[in-house]
Design an enzyme around this catalytic site. Sequence first.
Site, PDB file in Angstrom:
ATOM      1  N   GLU A  25      13.325  -8.942   4.205  1.00  0.00           N
ATOM      2  CA  GLU A  25      13.470  -9.144   2.752  1.00  0.00           C
ATOM      3  C   GLU A  25      14.461  -8.151   2.143  1.00  0.00           C
ATOM      4  O   GLU A  25      14.877  -7.182   2.801  1.00  0.00           O
ATOM      5  CB  GLU A  25      12.118  -8.999   2.059  1.00  0.00           C
ATOM      6  CG  GLU A  25      11.523  -7.610   2.181  1.00  0.00           C
ATOM      7  CD  GLU A  25      10.610  -7.237   1.015  1.00  0.00           C
ATOM      8  OE1 GLU A  25      11.023  -7.379  -0.151  1.00  0.00           O
ATOM      9  OE2 GLU A  25       9.488  -6.775   1.287  1.00  0.00           O
ATOM     10  N   ASP A 138      -2.665 -10.335 -12.971  1.00  0.00           N
ATOM     11  CA  ASP A 138      -1.515  -9.986 -12.132  1.00  0.00           C
ATOM     12  C   ASP A 138      -1.857 -10.177 -10.655  1.00  0.00           C
ATOM     13  O   ASP A 138      -2.485  -9.333 -10.019  1.00  0.00           O
ATOM     14  CB  ASP A 138      -1.076  -8.544 -12.402  1.00  0.00           C
ATOM     15  CG  ASP A 138       0.256  -8.225 -11.720  1.00  0.00           C
ATOM     16  OD1 ASP A 138       0.710  -9.031 -10.883  1.00  0.00           O
ATOM     17  OD2 ASP A 138       0.834  -7.166 -12.026  1.00  0.00           O
ATOM     18  N   ALA A 141       2.892 -13.493  -6.452  1.00  0.00           N
ATOM     19  CA  ALA A 141       3.265 -14.815  -5.920  1.00  0.00           C
ATOM     20  C   ALA A 141       3.338 -14.787  -4.386  1.00  0.00           C
ATOM     21  O   ALA A 141       3.336 -15.845  -3.751  1.00  0.00           O
ATOM     22  CB  ALA A 141       4.605 -15.252  -6.507  1.00  0.00           C
ATOM     23  N   LYS A 159      -1.363  -2.165   0.093  1.00  0.00           N
ATOM     24  CA  LYS A 159      -1.362  -0.839  -0.524  1.00  0.00           C
ATOM     25  C   LYS A 159      -2.502  -0.711  -1.515  1.00  0.00           C
ATOM     26  O   LYS A 159      -2.853  -1.683  -2.180  1.00  0.00           O
ATOM     27  CB  LYS A 159      -0.061  -0.736  -1.313  1.00  0.00           C
ATOM     28  CG  LYS A 159       0.662   0.534  -1.167  1.00  0.00           C
ATOM     29  CD  LYS A 159       2.001   0.442  -1.836  1.00  0.00           C
ATOM     30  CE  LYS A 159       2.940  -0.513  -1.175  1.00  0.00           C
ATOM     31  NZ  LYS A 159       2.765  -1.886  -1.333  1.00  0.00           N
TER      32      LYS A 159
END
Length: 309
Positions: A25, A138, A141, A159
């Site tokens: 990524e 929150d 996605a 995390k």
Amino acid sequence: MESYVEFSEEVREARKKGQAIVALESTIISHGMPYPQNVRTAREVEDIIRSKGAVPATIAILNGKIKIGLSQEELEYLGQATGVIKASRRDIPYILASRKDGATTVAATMICAEIADIPVFVTGGIGGVHRNAEVTMDISADLEELAVSNVAVVCAGAKSILDIGLTLEYLETKGVPVLGYQTDSLPAFYTRTSPYSVNNKVESAEETAALLKAKWDIGLKGGVVVANPIPEEDAMNESEMTSIIERALKEADEQGIKGKEATPFLLGKVKELTHGRSLKANIALVKNNAHVGADIAVRFARLGKVEAN
Ligand code: PSU
Ligand code: MN
């Protein structure tokens, strides 16, 4: 489709030869780490993957094109440019149509990897259900994407800026296997363990590749999380990290940080509060994931070839 996607020479050759390819990524480069450590780490990760007999494909959107594999110059540009948009699923259409630059998150990278037929993807950490999500809603996605895209994501777990328990619940609902690479405990990114268990422990790259094959052979759509603990010598102290993360979360709340800014803000704060030690750990764990991800990609590519014969 072809008009939106561009392969690097190296990745194009690898596709022709049927070599194992590993997706990487780019949000981690432009929003997850500072320059120059970001570019250096990206290069080192690519080299680890090559040394294992696979081909790296760092994914980003540049000038409105989905790039599968970046040149040295493009990596350098991404690492330094300031106007690069953090691109998750919802951001892709705008960036393509307006010919802008986007650094792809785990979700967006999974989408692009699937377009490019790359089944294994290496990163540091995935997004998840944030703490207090019952109020803020929150939820990254990344989790939705894991539910639908056929890509295995090798990471160092979740995390503790996130609610790890709720993240696991969400993944369970979506039917996403969470595998521990040679561990029963879900790693918590900076630390090797967390109070949570993985769904299944896998001992080797072969075992992981066989599981991926079984999942996709019978048409079970979606990804798999392969959680690989940070190396012992790079791990951070659990109670120290807990108090630092609490402080970072408090500051984010006080400053009203939300939406897509939340994760980069928290990562930056943790780095500041650990005087850069979290960055060092982050770099070490991504490289460690590159070793494991490349092994899995090579094994998985071999399984495909056995089938074809
Ligand atoms: N975790 C990290 N480093 C990162 C990210 C997560 O330790 O760079 C990035 C990844 O790209 C991930 C994204 O997909 O943050 C999640 O952002 P959000 O929580 O806004 O979905
Ligand atoms: Mn979010």
